[in-house]
Design an enzyme around this catalytic site. Structure first.
Site, PDB file in Angstrom:
ATOM      1  N   LYS A   5      26.712 -27.360  -3.339  1.00 58.22           N
ATOM      2  CA  LYS A   5      27.902 -27.773  -2.212  1.00 58.22           C
ATOM      3  C   LYS A   5      27.430 -27.526  -0.831  1.00 58.22           C
ATOM      4  O   LYS A   5      27.581 -28.444   0.037  1.00 58.22           O
ATOM      5  CB  LYS A   5      29.037 -27.016  -2.659  1.00 58.22           C
ATOM      6  CG  LYS A   5      30.277 -26.990  -1.583  1.00 58.22           C
ATOM      7  CD  LYS A   5      31.582 -27.426  -2.102  1.00 58.22           C
ATOM      8  CE  LYS A   5      32.682 -27.189  -1.329  1.00 58.22           C
ATOM      9  NZ  LYS A   5      32.562 -27.772  -0.043  1.00 58.22           N
ATOM     10  N   GLY A  65      35.813 -17.140  -0.185  1.00 54.33           N
ATOM     11  CA  GLY A  65      37.009 -16.163  -1.038  1.00 54.33           C
ATOM     12  C   GLY A  65      37.867 -17.246  -1.875  1.00 54.33           C
ATOM     13  O   GLY A  65      37.572 -18.529  -2.045  1.00 54.33           O
ATOM     14  N   PRO A  69      43.130 -10.946   1.852  1.00 58.04           N
ATOM     15  CA  PRO A  69      43.769 -10.752   2.953  1.00 58.04           C
ATOM     16  C   PRO A  69      42.830 -10.041   4.262  1.00 58.04           C
ATOM     17  O   PRO A  69      42.162  -9.113   3.933  1.00 58.04           O
ATOM     18  CB  PRO A  69      44.718  -9.620   2.618  1.00 58.04           C
ATOM     19  CG  PRO A  69      43.986  -9.071   1.240  1.00 58.04           C
ATOM     20  CD  PRO A  69      43.170 -10.126   0.585  1.00 58.04           C
ATOM     21  N   VAL A  70      42.885 -10.993   5.207  1.00 57.64           N
ATOM     22  CA  VAL A  70      41.866 -10.738   6.202  1.00 57.64           C
ATOM     23  C   VAL A  70      41.657  -9.279   6.698  1.00 57.64           C
ATOM     24  O   VAL A  70      40.535  -8.961   6.940  1.00 57.64           O
ATOM     25  CB  VAL A  70      41.807 -11.791   7.283  1.00 57.64           C
ATOM     26  CG1 VAL A  70      43.025 -11.616   8.269  1.00 57.64           C
ATOM     27  CG2 VAL A  70      40.554 -11.928   7.986  1.00 57.64           C
ATOM     28  N   THR A 100      48.763 -16.372  16.282  1.00 59.69           N
ATOM     29  CA  THR A 100      49.333 -16.419  17.647  1.00 59.69           C
ATOM     30  C   THR A 100      48.968 -17.844  18.142  1.00 59.69           C
ATOM     31  O   THR A 100      49.999 -18.423  19.057  1.00 59.69           O
ATOM     32  CB  THR A 100      48.164 -15.412  18.326  1.00 59.69           C
ATOM     33  OG1 THR A 100      48.509 -14.114  18.108  1.00 59.69           O
ATOM     34  CG2 THR A 100      48.260 -15.524  20.060  1.00 59.69           C
ATOM     35  N   ARG A 156      49.680 -20.658  16.488  1.00 61.46           N
ATOM     36  CA  ARG A 156      50.922 -21.065  15.802  1.00 61.46           C
ATOM     37  C   ARG A 156      52.103 -20.741  16.730  1.00 61.46           C
ATOM     38  O   ARG A 156      53.006 -21.572  16.906  1.00 61.46           O
ATOM     39  CB  ARG A 156      51.344 -20.866  14.527  1.00 61.46           C
ATOM     40  CG  ARG A 156      50.435 -21.461  13.353  1.00 61.46           C
ATOM     41  CD  ARG A 156      50.423 -20.624  11.881  1.00 61.46           C
ATOM     42  NE  ARG A 156      49.893 -21.394  10.943  1.00 61.46           N
ATOM     43  CZ  ARG A 156      49.368 -20.719   9.974  1.00 61.46           C
ATOM     44  NH1 ARG A 156      49.599 -19.754   9.465  1.00 61.46           N
ATOM     45  NH2 ARG A 156      48.542 -21.751   8.958  1.00 61.46           N
ATOM     46  N   HIS A 172      47.790 -10.129   9.208  1.00 60.15           N
ATOM     47  CA  HIS A 172      48.039 -11.574   9.298  1.00 60.15           C
ATOM     48  C   HIS A 172      48.674 -11.781   7.756  1.00 60.15           C
ATOM     49  O   HIS A 172      48.013 -12.017   6.745  1.00 60.15           O
ATOM     50  CB  HIS A 172      46.514 -12.165   9.020  1.00 60.15           C
ATOM     51  CG  HIS A 172      46.536 -13.672   8.686  1.00 60.15           C
ATOM     52  ND1 HIS A 172      47.236 -14.671   9.076  1.00 60.15           N
ATOM     53  CD2 HIS A 172      46.033 -14.130   7.509  1.00 60.15           C
ATOM     54  CE1 HIS A 172      47.051 -15.459   8.594  1.00 60.15           C
ATOM     55  NE2 HIS A 172      46.188 -15.375   7.649  1.00 60.15           N
ATOM     56  N   THR A 216      45.199 -24.249   3.744  1.00 63.54           N
ATOM     57  CA  THR A 216      45.312 -24.580   5.186  1.00 63.54           C
ATOM     58  C   THR A 216      43.905 -24.407   5.744  1.00 63.54           C
ATOM     59  O   THR A 216      43.180 -23.431   5.259  1.00 63.54           O
ATOM     60  CB  THR A 216      46.254 -23.588   5.984  1.00 63.54           C
ATOM     61  OG1 THR A 216      45.524 -22.232   6.242  1.00 63.54           O
ATOM     62  CG2 THR A 216      47.497 -23.349   5.258  1.00 63.54           C
TER      63      THR A 216
END
Ligand code: NAD
Length: 316
Positions: free
Chosen positions: A41, A81, A123-124, A151, A153, A177, A230
């Site tokens: 890939k 991830g 989860p960042v 932010t 957004r 986040h 996303t």
């Protein structure tokens, strides 16, 4: 001769490649190395990007590589991830992504890497904690994308509502986040005027601000429900952060930063506005939060700390 700027990207999925593609159009780098557990890939993605180079903004050396390439990299970006499935929260990804980030980070460090490490996988805030602990790098050199996308957004939605450029909207999403994020509205400005005063002057209701926050908070879920994941927004957010570091911008960005007691918490990462330089995070811009907002930030920290203590620490 000007020193070459090198970025290594680990994880050539949707998020990683949206970031890589945005670097071709608006990045300030000379070398881009792609790494993925799926080597073919990474090779295919490198070829695809290379073929666009004649029409890109500048010449970039692009290749699929391995962890030895991290040795002299300025920045390593982890986008490897698992992705959220409809109905899952970001926190549901904790166990899978902790194992991935642990593995990826130790491979990066074996190369002798001494640059800035950026984490985007979810989860960042928790994954950034994992990367810092496993790497042993100074916490200021390990940065999570945190609420950088949230932010963006928020600024986009306020701009649409007020018909004022996003450039003049200074407002932050703070905290995780995820579901315990919040907006300190007292600290939101349009140019140099308080947003709350602008809202009052225009006879807009405070409810419209709450609606915007809810829309920001749910944006990820809304997109995942429609197109499964996303990536363009976070790709451009990563591009912004990487350029801010490479250009030593001393600019404020809302990222996930190591908490050193700024809002009463130590030893975890959470989303705050912070000053970004060539060295990473220079300082957290500590806002004088209202009691209500301080409580929200602390709730966010408590949520993250509980997951770190119960789920993450036993795995790393
Ligand atoms: P994806 O499935 O398209 O890509 C993930 C890539 O990681 C795949 O190519 C996979 O082969 C690779 N990978 C998995 N394990 C690996 C390992 N051990 N070593 C190297 N490579 C490995 O997923 P995506 O849509 O690109 O999302 C990636 C991550 O980014 C997810 O955790 C997702 O939740 C997160 N994300 C974060 C934000 C944000 O705002 N921070 C926004 C969107 C997505």
């Amino acid at each position: 001769m000007k020193q070459k700027r090198k970025v290594v990207l680990i994880g050539t999925g949707f998020v990683g490649m949206s970031f890589a593609y945005s670097m071709l159009m608006a990045g300030d780098i000379d070398d881009l190395v792609l790494i993925d557990i799926n080597k073919e890939k990474a090779v295919g993605e490198a070829m695809d990007l290379q073929h666009g180079l004649p029409y890109a903004r500048r010449k970039i050396d692009i290749k699929a590589g391995n962890y030895d390439d991290c040795e002299d990299a300025d920045i390593a970006v982890i986008t490897a991830g698992a992705t959220q499935k409809p109905g899952e929260t970001r926190l549901d990804l904790t166990v899978t992504d902790t194992k991935i980030v642990k593995n990826v980070t130790s491979n990066i460090m074996k190369s002798g890497f001494h640059g800035v490490l950026i984490v985007a996988c979810n989860p960042v805030d928790i994954m950034t904690y994992v990367a810092q602990k496993v790497s042993g790098l100074p916490p200021t050199k390990v940065i999570g994308t945190g609420t950088l996308l949230d932010t963006a957004r928020l600024r986009f939605m306020l701009s649409e509502m007020l018909n004022i450029s996003t450039n003049n909207i200074h407002a932050y999403i703070m905290g995780e986040h995820g579901d315990t994020s919040f907006v300190p509205w007292d600290h939101a400005f349009i140019g140099s005027k308080k947003l709350l005063e602008v809202i009052e002057k225009r006879n807009l209701s405070l409810e419209s601000l709450n609606k915007i926050y809810e829309d920001v908070k749910n944006a990820g879920y809304e997109i995942v429900n429609r197109k499964k994941s996303t990536y363009y927004g976070i790709g451009l957010s990563l591009n912004r952060l990487v350029n801010a570091i490479l250009n030593d911008e001393h600019t404020l960005l809302t990222i996930s930063a190591y908490q050193n007691g700024e809002y009463g918490f130590h030893g975890l990462y959470n989303g705050v506005p912070a000053l970004i330089t060539r060295e990473g995070i220079q300082e957290i811009l500590e806002l004088d939060l209202s009691d209500e907002d301080l409580h929200k930030f602390q709730k966010s920290c408590t949520t993250l700390k509980e997951i770190i203590d119960t789920t993450v620490n036993p795995l790393i």
